[in-house]
Write an enzyme that holds these catalytic residues in place. Structure first.
Site, PDB file in Angstrom:
ATOM      1  CB  CYS A  65      -1.004  -0.017   1.159  1.00 34.47           C
ATOM      2  SG  CYS A  65      -0.339   0.186   2.820  1.00 34.47           S
ATOM      3  CG  HIS A  98      15.327 -13.861  14.015  1.00 29.67           C
ATOM      4  ND1 HIS A  98      15.939 -12.863  14.725  1.00 29.67           N
ATOM      5  CD2 HIS A  98      16.342 -14.622  13.516  1.00 29.67           C
ATOM      6  CE1 HIS A  98      17.255 -13.006  14.665  1.00 29.67           C
ATOM      7  NE2 HIS A  98      17.515 -14.073  13.921  1.00 29.67           N
ATOM      8  NE  ARG A 109       0.859   7.523  -1.649  1.00 32.81           N
ATOM      9  CZ  ARG A 109      -0.361   7.424  -1.162  1.00 32.81           C
ATOM     10  NH1 ARG A 109      -0.555   7.239   0.139  1.00 32.81           N
ATOM     11  NH2 ARG A 109      -1.407   7.508  -1.963  1.00 32.81           N
ATOM     12  NE  ARG A 136      12.370 -15.983  21.620  1.00 34.28           N
ATOM     13  CZ  ARG A 136      13.672 -16.105  21.464  1.00 34.28           C
ATOM     14  NH1 ARG A 136      14.206 -16.091  20.254  1.00 34.28           N
ATOM     15  NH2 ARG A 136      14.454 -16.225  22.513  1.00 34.28           N
TER      16      ARG A 136
END
Length: 145
Positions: A65, A98, A109, A136
């Protein structure tokens, strides 16, 4: 590799360039839209991309975006998606190594085509490190609230 790519209107040109470049490199690319520069809402396309990851029709995803922020938030609403906003190759590498990121987001942009290609190259070439990172990532998938 099966790669889904989606954007909003602000990133339509970057999406088209990356999709063509990835196809030329031999990847199976699903362009999830939009197809024009008419104003659209980035969450709609972020959700489509996350669904493609969740249902297995894509192994990896590229979300674009204007800033990369909004669409990354939308993608991450789906627990099957782990989307990292990146702006240079080291972040893309670490997101895979990770965090087992299966989607990267970039801001059209804020990043040029060559840097975007470098990020995608690093993202696609890096394997998940496993080991200490796995617990994790498990917590990202199923948080203990």
């Amino acid at each position: 590799m099966r790669i889904a790519i989606a954007s909003d209107h602000a990133a339509i040109d970057l999406k088209a360039a990356l999709a063509e470049w990835l196809r030329d490199a031999g990847h199976d690319v699903a362009d999830l839209g939009p197809d024009s520069s008419a104003s659209v809402d980035y969450p709609d396309y972020g959700y489509k991309l996350a669904a493609a990851i969740a249902d297995g029709s894509a192994e990896r995803g590229i979300a674009l975006c204007g800033s990369g922020i909004g669409i990354s938030i939308a993608v991450n609403r789906n627990p099957a998606a782990r989307c990292a906003l990146v702006s240079e190759p080291l972040s893309a590498t670490l997101a895979r190594e990770h965090n087992d990121a299966n989607v990267i987001a970039m801001g059209a942009r804020l990043i040029g085509i060559e840097m975007a290609k470098a990020c995608v190259t690093a993202f696609l070439a890096t394997d998940f490190g496993g080991d200490r990172h796995q617990r994790r990532v498990d917590k990202l998938t199923a948080p203990a609230l």
